[in-house]
Design a protein around this motif. Sequence first.
Motif, PDB file in Angstrom:
ATOM      1  N   VAL A   1       0.835  -1.201   0.000  1.00 49.07           N
ATOM      2  CA  VAL A   1       0.000   0.000   0.000  1.00 49.07           C
ATOM      3  C   VAL A   1       0.870   1.251   0.000  1.00 49.07           C
ATOM      4  CG1 VAL A   1      -1.761   1.302   1.248  1.00 49.07           C
ATOM      5  CG2 VAL A   1      -1.901  -1.194   1.139  1.00 49.07           C
ATOM      6  N   ALA A   2       1.868   1.293   0.895  1.00 45.04           N
ATOM      7  CA  ALA A   2       2.734   2.473   0.985  1.00 45.04           C
ATOM      8  C   ALA A   2       3.505   2.693  -0.311  1.00 45.04           C
ATOM      9  CB  ALA A   2       3.697   2.320   2.163  1.00 45.04           C
ATOM     10  N   ASP A   3       3.976   1.605  -0.920  1.00 45.30           N
ATOM     11  CA  ASP A   3       4.728   1.728  -2.170  1.00 45.30           C
ATOM     12  C   ASP A   3       3.843   2.230  -3.306  1.00 45.30           C
ATOM     13  OD1 ASP A   3       7.166   1.141  -3.840  1.00 45.30           O
ATOM     14  OD2 ASP A   3       5.744  -0.213  -4.806  1.00 45.30           O
ATOM     15  N   SER A   4       2.584   1.776  -3.339  1.00 42.41           N
ATOM     16  CA  SER A   4       1.662   2.251  -4.374  1.00 42.41           C
ATOM     17  C   SER A   4       1.449   3.756  -4.270  1.00 42.41           C
ATOM     18  CB  SER A   4       0.323   1.518  -4.254  1.00 42.41           C
ATOM     19  OG  SER A   4       0.468   0.137  -4.501  1.00 42.41           O
ATOM     20  N   PHE A   5       1.295   4.254  -3.055  1.00 37.84           N
ATOM     21  CA  PHE A   5       1.112   5.698  -2.869  1.00 37.84           C
ATOM     22  C   PHE A   5       2.380   6.458  -3.226  1.00 37.84           C
ATOM     23  CE2 PHE A   5      -2.840   4.671  -0.924  1.00 37.84           C
ATOM     24  CZ  PHE A   5      -3.579   5.840  -0.926  1.00 37.84           C
ATOM     25  N   ARG A   6       3.529   5.888  -2.919  1.00 34.74           N
ATOM     26  CA  ARG A   6       4.791   6.566  -3.234  1.00 34.74           C
ATOM     27  C   ARG A   6       4.981   6.675  -4.746  1.00 34.74           C
ATOM     28  NH1 ARG A   6       7.703   3.135  -0.890  1.00 34.74           N
ATOM     29  NH2 ARG A   6       7.429   4.083   1.159  1.00 34.74           N
TER      30      ARG A   6
ATOM     31  N   GLN B   1       2.665   9.960  -5.456  1.00 32.66           N
ATOM     32  CA  GLN B   1       3.749  10.800  -4.920  1.00 32.66           C
ATOM     33  C   GLN B   1       3.422  11.270  -3.499  1.00 32.66           C
ATOM     34  OE1 GLN B   1       2.634  11.751  -8.428  1.00 32.66           O
ATOM     35  NE2 GLN B   1       3.917   9.952  -8.735  1.00 32.66           N
ATOM     36  N   MET B   2       2.890  10.333  -2.705  1.00 32.86           N
ATOM     37  CA  MET B   2       2.517  10.611  -1.321  1.00 32.86           C
ATOM     38  C   MET B   2       3.249   9.623  -0.407  1.00 32.86           C
ATOM     39  SD  MET B   2      -1.630  11.124  -1.811  1.00 32.86           S
ATOM     40  CE  MET B   2      -1.959  11.280  -0.053  1.00 32.86           C
ATOM     41  N   GLU B   3       3.844  10.146   0.652  1.00 36.75           N
ATOM     42  CA  GLU B   3       4.465   9.289   1.662  1.00 36.75           C
ATOM     43  C   GLU B   3       3.447   9.058   2.779  1.00 36.75           C
ATOM     44  OE1 GLU B   3       7.350   7.760   1.623  1.00 36.75           O
ATOM     45  OE2 GLU B   3       7.980   8.608  -0.304  1.00 36.75           O
ATOM     46  N   ILE B   4       3.118   7.789   3.024  1.00 37.25           N
ATOM     47  CA  ILE B   4       2.131   7.472   4.044  1.00 37.25           C
ATOM     48  C   ILE B   4       2.679   6.414   4.997  1.00 37.25           C
ATOM     49  CG2 ILE B   4       0.197   7.987   2.501  1.00 37.25           C
ATOM     50  CD1 ILE B   4      -0.229   4.900   2.347  1.00 37.25           C
ATOM     51  N   GLU B   5       2.117   6.373   6.180  1.00 38.02           N
ATOM     52  CA  GLU B   5       2.367   5.284   7.117  1.00 38.02           C
ATOM     53  C   GLU B   5       1.056   4.522   7.284  1.00 38.02           C
ATOM     54  OE1 GLU B   5       4.024   6.598  10.783  1.00 38.02           O
ATOM     55  OE2 GLU B   5       5.796   7.508   9.848  1.00 38.02           O
TER      56      GLU B   5
ATOM     57  N   SER C   1      -6.674   8.773  -4.991  1.00 40.26           N
ATOM     58  CA  SER C   1      -6.323   9.667  -3.883  1.00 40.26           C
ATOM     59  C   SER C   1      -5.615  10.909  -4.401  1.00 40.26           C
ATOM     60  CB  SER C   1      -5.432   8.931  -2.873  1.00 40.26           C
ATOM     61  OG  SER C   1      -6.119   7.871  -2.260  1.00 40.26           O
ATOM     62  N   LYS C   2      -4.731  10.704  -5.359  1.00 39.36           N
ATOM     63  CA  LYS C   2      -4.052  11.851  -5.972  1.00 39.36           C
ATOM     64  C   LYS C   2      -5.073  12.786  -6.624  1.00 39.36           C
ATOM     65  CE  LYS C   2      -0.430  13.054  -9.291  1.00 39.36           C
ATOM     66  NZ  LYS C   2       0.567  12.527 -10.268  1.00 39.36           N
ATOM     67  N   ALA C   3      -6.050  12.208  -7.323  1.00 40.13           N
ATOM     68  CA  ALA C   3      -7.087  13.018  -7.968  1.00 40.13           C
ATOM     69  C   ALA C   3      -7.950  13.748  -6.936  1.00 40.13           C
ATOM     70  CB  ALA C   3      -7.950  12.141  -8.861  1.00 40.13           C
ATOM     71  N   LEU C   4      -8.241  13.108  -5.817  1.00 40.62           N
ATOM     72  CA  LEU C   4      -9.036  13.756  -4.770  1.00 40.62           C
ATOM     73  C   LEU C   4      -8.278  14.921  -4.135  1.00 40.62           C
ATOM     74  CD1 LEU C   4     -10.648  10.625  -3.106  1.00 40.62           C
ATOM     75  CD2 LEU C   4     -11.902  12.545  -4.109  1.00 40.62           C
ATOM     76  N   VAL C   5      -6.986  14.745  -3.932  1.00 39.29           N
ATOM     77  CA  VAL C   5      -6.181  15.847  -3.391  1.00 39.29           C
ATOM     78  C   VAL C   5      -6.182  17.019  -4.368  1.00 39.29           C
ATOM     79  CG1 VAL C   5      -3.837  16.544  -2.787  1.00 39.29           C
ATOM     80  CG2 VAL C   5      -4.750  14.376  -1.925  1.00 39.29           C
ATOM     81  N   GLU C   6      -6.039  16.729  -5.649  1.00 42.09           N
ATOM     82  CA  GLU C   6      -6.062  17.782  -6.666  1.00 42.09           C
ATOM     83  C   GLU C   6      -7.433  18.442  -6.767  1.00 42.09           C
ATOM     84  OE1 GLU C   6      -4.780  15.607 -10.058  1.00 42.09           O
ATOM     85  OE2 GLU C   6      -2.642  15.746  -9.543  1.00 42.09           O
ATOM     86  N   ALA C   7      -8.482  17.722  -6.332  1.00 42.25           N
ATOM     87  CA  ALA C   7      -9.853  18.259  -6.381  1.00 42.25           C
ATOM     88  C   ALA C   7     -10.218  19.036  -5.123  1.00 42.25           C
ATOM     89  CB  ALA C   7     -10.842  17.119  -6.590  1.00 42.25           C
ATOM     90  N   GLY C   8      -9.273  19.186  -4.198  1.00 38.62           N
ATOM     91  CA  GLY C   8      -9.527  20.025  -3.034  1.00 38.62           C
ATOM     92  C   GLY C   8      -9.760  19.283  -1.734  1.00 38.62           C
ATOM     93  N   TYR C   9      -9.322  18.008  -1.666  1.00 39.30           N
ATOM     94  CA  TYR C   9      -9.479  17.225  -0.446  1.00 39.30           C
ATOM     95  C   TYR C   9      -8.105  16.847   0.108  1.00 39.30           C
ATOM     96  CZ  TYR C   9     -14.446  16.966  -1.310  1.00 39.30           C
ATOM     97  OH  TYR C   9     -15.763  17.312  -1.497  1.00 39.30           O
TER      98      TYR C   9
ATOM     99  N   LEU D   1      -6.623  10.059   6.969  1.00 33.75           N
ATOM    100  CA  LEU D   1      -6.032   8.814   7.471  1.00 33.75           C
ATOM    101  C   LEU D   1      -6.239   7.704   6.463  1.00 33.75           C
ATOM    102  CD1 LEU D   1      -8.437   6.652   8.495  1.00 33.75           C
ATOM    103  CD2 LEU D   1      -8.606   8.271  10.357  1.00 33.75           C
ATOM    104  N   ILE D   2      -5.450   6.634   6.629  1.00 31.65           N
ATOM    105  CA  ILE D   2      -5.611   5.436   5.810  1.00 31.65           C
ATOM    106  C   ILE D   2      -5.306   4.227   6.676  1.00 31.65           C
ATOM    107  CG2 ILE D   2      -3.249   5.649   4.907  1.00 31.65           C
ATOM    108  CD1 ILE D   2      -4.298   4.257   2.339  1.00 31.65           C
ATOM    109  N   ARG D   3      -6.117   3.193   6.524  1.00 32.10           N
ATOM    110  CA  ARG D   3      -5.917   1.928   7.215  1.00 32.10           C
ATOM    111  C   ARG D   3      -6.027   0.794   6.202  1.00 32.10           C
ATOM    112  NH1 ARG D   3     -10.175   3.282  12.127  1.00 32.10           N
ATOM    113  NH2 ARG D   3      -8.894   4.865  13.187  1.00 32.10           N
TER     114      ARG D   3
END
Length: 405
Positions: free
Chosen positions: A113-118, A122-126, A369-377, A381-383
């Motif tokens: 999951v973390a690698d997919s986001f990276r 382009q997001m670093e998550i735990e 998630s990248k698209a949602l951030v670009e849309a203003g969100y 958290l993520i689990r």
Amino acid sequence: MSMQATGDEIGRSVAVGDRLTLDIERIAHGGHFIAHAQGLTIFVRGAIKGERIVAEVTQVKKKIAWAETIEVLTSSPHRREAPCHYFRERACGGCDFQHIDLAFQRELKAEVVADSFRRIAQMEIEVECLPAHGDVSGLHWRTRMDFTVTPSKRLALHPHRSDSLTEITSCLIAHEEMDLISINASVERSKIRPWERFRVAVDSDSKVRLSGRDGTVEMKVEKKSFPISIESFWQPHLSAASTLVDQVMELLNMREGDHLLDLYGGVGLFTAFLRDAVGETGKVTLIESDPDAIADAKRIFSGDRRVKVSAGRVEQKIKEIESCDLVLLDPPRSGVAVGPNGVIAEFQRLRPREILYISCDPATLARDSKALVEAGYEMALIRAFDLFPMTEHIESVAKFIRKGQ
């Protein structure tokens, strides 16, 4: 031709059937582990990161190859004897990680999951991968399985990346009441034809239901009953539904009178709980395209004025919505429709204050998630949840909040 080589000795002439000595580097999405050799990226099944193994090449395509572990030279401390002989013999592709201890399987899934986001967002998550409620062993959890019927009228599953069939008489991840020997006897007496799909389901009272014989399966979650078609989607892990309902109810900040969208809502598992949370003045709109699920949802919520069941594709039906306060997303593996005419573009118009995204694919979740951030969100958290032990599949729950609230 058979060869055994290491590192720089491996050339681009690698062919199917070659045997290669490889150092395994890391986990990859899809149940494989990655090794590199002479310009080739090799996806290896049956390995664990940190091991040195001998693998047999099964497919080669440009700069990528696939291989199966046939000998372990340096073993990981997380390796164990796979409990299923079908897995050990590579006769069934239903499991990916039986050779890895359960705790480390979950660590690896969190890495995926973390690698997919990276890589994609382009997001670093735990993130931590958590078990489903009550799952200690990772075995006997599956309440729904689809088989192919062989010409001898026996239930069968496919080996990994193969069109061949292996007749199955037992399965260690199947519910304990799923007695495949008895079910095979029922199949032999039935009118089902060879090569047809055959579904076996176990309901919440541990009763076995068979496609073609039993039309309805009754599932129960926290005292709520869901009489659904055996063909409708339902999370296969016996504790998955309650695990996800708990997450939804904890993470969505619902208020009396809210209008909530349950997108890709299936038979209405979440809607059944959300309608209570938004109160008598609130409303839940469930949108789903699958005909079996829609028929079930309309029957379950018949006469409930708080629930509207809308049949159709989400990217089309959402355009009919004038306003909403919260969104729950539970899309298929392909994720949500992006782009100027997609679902996320509609969120920019509707401006819900929170979006909860349940995903069965880390790569499409990262993309969306990248698209949602670009849309203003922003992602609050993520689990991750291990709702498919012994397999590469991962369920994730991510919460997004509209910026500037």
